[in-house]
Design a protein around this motif. Structure first.
Motif, PDB file in Angstrom:
ATOM      1  N   ALA A 138      34.178  30.975  37.689  1.00  0.00           N
ATOM      2  CA  ALA A 138      34.058  32.296  37.062  1.00  0.00           C
ATOM      3  C   ALA A 138      32.593  32.659  36.807  1.00  0.00           C
ATOM      4  O   ALA A 138      32.175  32.835  35.657  1.00  0.00           O
ATOM      5  CB  ALA A 138      34.856  32.350  35.763  1.00  0.00           C
ATOM      6  N   HIS A 139      31.826  32.789  37.877  1.00  0.00           N
ATOM      7  CA  HIS A 139      30.489  33.368  37.770  1.00  0.00           C
ATOM      8  C   HIS A 139      30.675  34.892  37.793  1.00  0.00           C
ATOM      9  O   HIS A 139      30.479  35.547  38.819  1.00  0.00           O
ATOM     10  CB  HIS A 139      29.596  32.888  38.918  1.00  0.00           C
ATOM     11  N   THR A 140      31.044  35.429  36.643  1.00  0.00           N
ATOM     12  CA  THR A 140      31.497  36.816  36.553  1.00  0.00           C
ATOM     13  C   THR A 140      30.496  37.809  37.117  1.00  0.00           C
ATOM     14  O   THR A 140      30.875  38.804  37.753  1.00  0.00           O
ATOM     15  CB  THR A 140      31.808  37.167  35.086  1.00  0.00           C
ATOM     16  N   TYR A 141      29.216  37.564  36.921  1.00  0.00           N
ATOM     17  CA  TYR A 141      28.204  38.545  37.320  1.00  0.00           C
ATOM     18  C   TYR A 141      28.138  38.721  38.834  1.00  0.00           C
ATOM     19  O   TYR A 141      27.622  39.727  39.317  1.00  0.00           O
ATOM     20  CB  TYR A 141      26.847  38.156  36.741  1.00  0.00           C
ATOM     21  N   LEU A 142      28.691  37.781  39.581  1.00  0.00           N
ATOM     22  CA  LEU A 142      28.736  37.927  41.030  1.00  0.00           C
ATOM     23  C   LEU A 142      29.904  38.808  41.464  1.00  0.00           C
ATOM     24  O   LEU A 142      30.113  39.017  42.657  1.00  0.00           O
ATOM     25  CB  LEU A 142      28.815  36.557  41.704  1.00  0.00           C
ATOM     26  N   GLY A 143      30.629  39.356  40.513  1.00  0.00           N
ATOM     27  CA  GLY A 143      31.679  40.314  40.829  1.00  0.00           C
ATOM     28  C   GLY A 143      31.238  41.757  40.728  1.00  0.00           C
ATOM     29  O   GLY A 143      31.992  42.671  41.084  1.00  0.00           O
ATOM     30  N   TYR A 144      30.002  41.998  40.280  1.00  0.00           N
ATOM     31  CA  TYR A 144      29.509  43.370  40.138  1.00  0.00           C
ATOM     32  C   TYR A 144      29.199  43.985  41.504  1.00  0.00           C
ATOM     33  O   TYR A 144      28.536  43.356  42.345  1.00  0.00           O
ATOM     34  CB  TYR A 144      28.248  43.396  39.287  1.00  0.00           C
ATOM     35  N   PRO A 145      29.622  45.222  41.735  1.00  0.00           N
ATOM     36  CA  PRO A 145      29.357  45.871  43.030  1.00  0.00           C
ATOM     37  C   PRO A 145      27.882  45.964  43.387  1.00  0.00           C
ATOM     38  O   PRO A 145      27.503  45.719  44.541  1.00  0.00           O
ATOM     39  CB  PRO A 145      29.968  47.261  42.848  1.00  0.00           C
ATOM     40  N   MET A 146      27.026  46.300  42.404  1.00  0.00           N
ATOM     41  CA  MET A 146      25.620  46.498  42.736  1.00  0.00           C
ATOM     42  C   MET A 146      24.889  45.186  42.975  1.00  0.00           C
ATOM     43  O   MET A 146      23.809  45.178  43.572  1.00  0.00           O
ATOM     44  CB  MET A 146      24.932  47.341  41.664  1.00  0.00           C
ATOM     45  N   VAL A 147      25.442  44.083  42.545  1.00  0.00           N
ATOM     46  CA  VAL A 147      24.912  42.772  42.920  1.00  0.00           C
ATOM     47  C   VAL A 147      25.130  42.542  44.412  1.00  0.00           C
ATOM     48  O   VAL A 147      24.240  42.063  45.128  1.00  0.00           O
ATOM     49  CB  VAL A 147      25.570  41.660  42.077  1.00  0.00           C
ATOM     50  N   LEU A 328      34.617  43.499  32.579  1.00  0.00           N
ATOM     51  CA  LEU A 328      36.012  43.222  32.900  1.00  0.00           C
ATOM     52  C   LEU A 328      36.316  43.516  34.364  1.00  0.00           C
ATOM     53  O   LEU A 328      37.034  42.769  35.030  1.00  0.00           O
ATOM     54  CB  LEU A 328      36.942  44.036  31.999  1.00  0.00           C
ATOM     55  N   GLU A 329      35.769  44.612  34.863  1.00  0.00           N
ATOM     56  CA  GLU A 329      35.987  44.956  36.265  1.00  0.00           C
ATOM     57  C   GLU A 329      35.350  43.934  37.195  1.00  0.00           C
ATOM     58  O   GLU A 329      35.912  43.613  38.255  1.00  0.00           O
ATOM     59  CB  GLU A 329      35.442  46.352  36.566  1.00  0.00           C
ATOM     60  N   ALA A 330      34.170  43.418  36.822  1.00  0.00           N
ATOM     61  CA  ALA A 330      33.507  42.404  37.649  1.00  0.00           C
ATOM     62  C   ALA A 330      34.355  41.139  37.734  1.00  0.00           C
ATOM     63  O   ALA A 330      34.559  40.578  38.825  1.00  0.00           O
ATOM     64  CB  ALA A 330      32.127  42.086  37.086  1.00  0.00           C
ATOM     65  N   LEU A 331      34.865  40.686  36.594  1.00  0.00           N
ATOM     66  CA  LEU A 331      35.736  39.511  36.611  1.00  0.00           C
ATOM     67  C   LEU A 331      37.050  39.841  37.309  1.00  0.00           C
ATOM     68  O   LEU A 331      37.614  39.003  38.033  1.00  0.00           O
ATOM     69  CB  LEU A 331      35.985  39.021  35.188  1.00  0.00           C
ATOM     70  N   GLY A 332      37.532  41.074  37.121  1.00  0.00           N
ATOM     71  CA  GLY A 332      38.729  41.501  37.828  1.00  0.00           C
ATOM     72  C   GLY A 332      38.556  41.455  39.332  1.00  0.00           C
ATOM     73  O   GLY A 332      39.511  41.166  40.075  1.00  0.00           O
ATOM     74  N   ASN A 333      37.350  41.730  39.824  1.00  0.00           N
ATOM     75  CA  ASN A 333      37.090  41.639  41.257  1.00  0.00           C
ATOM     76  C   ASN A 333      37.251  40.209  41.765  1.00  0.00           C
ATOM     77  O   ASN A 333      37.764  39.974  42.865  1.00  0.00           O
ATOM     78  CB  ASN A 333      35.682  42.143  41.573  1.00  0.00           C
ATOM     79  N   LEU A 334      36.803  39.237  40.965  1.00  0.00           N
ATOM     80  CA  LEU A 334      36.991  37.842  41.356  1.00  0.00           C
ATOM     81  C   LEU A 334      38.479  37.500  41.399  1.00  0.00           C
ATOM     82  O   LEU A 334      38.948  36.837  42.337  1.00  0.00           O
ATOM     83  CB  LEU A 334      36.244  36.914  40.397  1.00  0.00           C
ATOM     84  N   TYR A 335      39.213  37.956  40.382  1.00  0.00           N
ATOM     85  CA  TYR A 335      40.654  37.687  40.369  1.00  0.00           C
ATOM     86  C   TYR A 335      41.350  38.358  41.552  1.00  0.00           C
ATOM     87  O   TYR A 335      42.292  37.797  42.131  1.00  0.00           O
ATOM     88  CB  TYR A 335      41.268  38.152  39.054  1.00  0.00           C
ATOM     89  N   ARG A 336      40.910  39.530  41.924  1.00  0.00           N
ATOM     90  CA  ARG A 336      41.505  40.218  43.059  1.00  0.00           C
ATOM     91  C   ARG A 336      41.299  39.424  44.338  1.00  0.00           C
ATOM     92  O   ARG A 336      42.199  39.309  45.176  1.00  0.00           O
ATOM     93  CB  ARG A 336      40.903  41.624  43.189  1.00  0.00           C
ATOM     94  N   ASP A 337      40.098  38.833  44.505  1.00  0.00           N
ATOM     95  CA  ASP A 337      39.826  38.018  45.687  1.00  0.00           C
ATOM     96  C   ASP A 337      40.629  36.712  45.655  1.00  0.00           C
ATOM     97  O   ASP A 337      41.073  36.226  46.703  1.00  0.00           O
ATOM     98  CB  ASP A 337      38.334  37.706  45.778  1.00  0.00           C
TER      99      ASP A 337
END
Length: 386
Positions: A138-147, A328-337
């Motif tokens: 859960a490296h949450t910050y790697l779920g941000y779109p602009m990253v 939450l959306e960034a972590l949600g992106n990881l969960y989606r993957d």
């Protein structure tokens, strides 16, 4: 929301009063891919019961500890038992639970860092390769779109040859002895038996390190670290400064601190190349600053209506520009993957999600940092994780 049946999720840790457990439950539910079906949330029986009740779990799926959770779920029919175990415990339990879960046939999504030591992480890697379950961190910050936008621009050569990497992560919440005041979050993070050989660097320095390597596409080869504790009696570092050199020739700095008075969660990354520079701030995550050598500065903005964004960013966005998407959306992106990988029947790595390689790199970073500090802040190579 997904039209297919939801995947079954279990959780260890994250009981009432724990910040990150509720965050994971919210993020996992964001796109409707998961349903929480079981948990062992706390060693405190009352806390465990309250959390399970609040999550809508029947009594028989609220387990007293993680061992009973694994045994109980494995005994259920395949179409009822959990499919993914989320580990949100203190660091010392990450590897024992993950190894047992993988051996029992469950996929794992774990809070970072992966382990207490690099040797322990290597043992986990061996178990993962043997059992071939999915494993994500859960490296949450790697779920941000602009990253992902920044990463794509670096890969495309927008900055030219990379020269400088600067990443910083200041917080202020441990500026006093919260661990002596009964604060559980501070208590385990400052206890070497529970957190490992590093405090601040393991807790948030690994986030900064992972972000820097992910976006830059370069691997830190050697570093020079100065760690310390500014609070009397604290047993682990609460602050540190690190000089970096990459295998590709860039230099830079990494700063992590949990005693920077007044700071909230100010993770920031700056990259400088021959032709341009990028800057991203976690507290303003929808903006990516791009500086060019011969053109005015521009600010790229997140949004599904922003034509300049690459596909990797667009697929991680849900809303038009001007509608903030955040943690939450960034972590949600990881969960989606993770959900997509489970449904495809993938084994091993999870596309788009930090995994075992990231976990090993994070532990190599912590080992090099602590060795550098112990040796009088000497330049120290990162151990190989290949």
């Amino acid at each position: 929301m997904s039209s297919t049946p939801r995947l079954r999720l279990g959780m260890v840790g994250g009981g009432e009063g724990a910040f990150i457990g509720q965050v994971h439950r919210l993020a996992a539910n964001l796109d409707g891919h998961f349903e929480l079906v079981c948990g062992a949330f706390s060693r405190d029986a009352d806390n465990n019961a309250r959390t399970g009740t609040a999550c809508g779990l029947p009594e028989e799926r609220r387990y007293a500890d993680w061992q009973r959770l694994l045994d109980g779920e494995r005994a259920l029919p395949a179409d009822q038992r959990m499919q993914l175990l989320v580990i949100v415990t203190p660091n010392h339990l990450h590897v024992p639970i993950a190894e047992a879960a993988l051996a029992a046939g469950f996929h794992v999504f774990c809070e970072k860092p992966a382990a207490l030591s690099l040797d322990e992480a290597r043992g986990l890697e061996a178990a993962w390769r043997e059992h071939r379950g999915l494993y994500g961190l859960a490296h949450t910050y790697l779920g941000y779109p602009m990253v992902w936008q920044a990463r794509a621009m670096v890969e495309a050569g927008t900055l030219g040859r990379l020269r400088k990497i600067h990443v910083e992560y200041p917080q202020g919440w441990l500026g006093e002895t919260l661990e002596a005041q009964g604060n559980k979050q501070a208590g385990w993070r400052t206890d070497p038996a529970l957190a490992g050989p590093s405090g601040c660097m393991a807790d948030i320095g690994t986030h900064a390190f992972g972000l820097a390597e992910f976006v830059s596409g370069q691997r830190v080869e050697t570093l020079c670290a100065s760690l310390g504790s500014h609070v009397d009696g604290r047993r682990l570092d609460d602050d540190g400064d690190v000089l970096l050199r990459t295998a590709e020739g860039a230099s830079g700095t990494l700063i992590a601190s949990q005693v920077s008075t007044g700071e909230e969660n100010a993770l920031k990354l700056r990259l400088y190349g021959e032709d341009g520079a990028l800057e991203w701030r976690q507290m303003e995550p929808n903006s990516l600053i791009h500086r060019s050598r011969n053109a005015p500065m521009r600010v790229l903005r997140a949004g599904i209506d922003q034509p300049e964004l690459v596909d990797e960013a667009m697929t991680r966005l849900r809303l038009p520009g001007g509608h903030p998407e955040g943690y939450l959306e960034a972590l949600g992106n990881l969960y989606r993957d993770v959900a997509a990988a489970i449904r495809r029947g993938d084994r091993g790595d999870i596309a788009g999600v930090p995994g075992m390689a990231s976990g090993l790199r994070g532990m190599a970073f912590i080992e090099a940092v602590t060795q550098s500090q112990a040796g009088g802040s000497r330049w120290t190579p990162l151990p190989s994780t290949d």
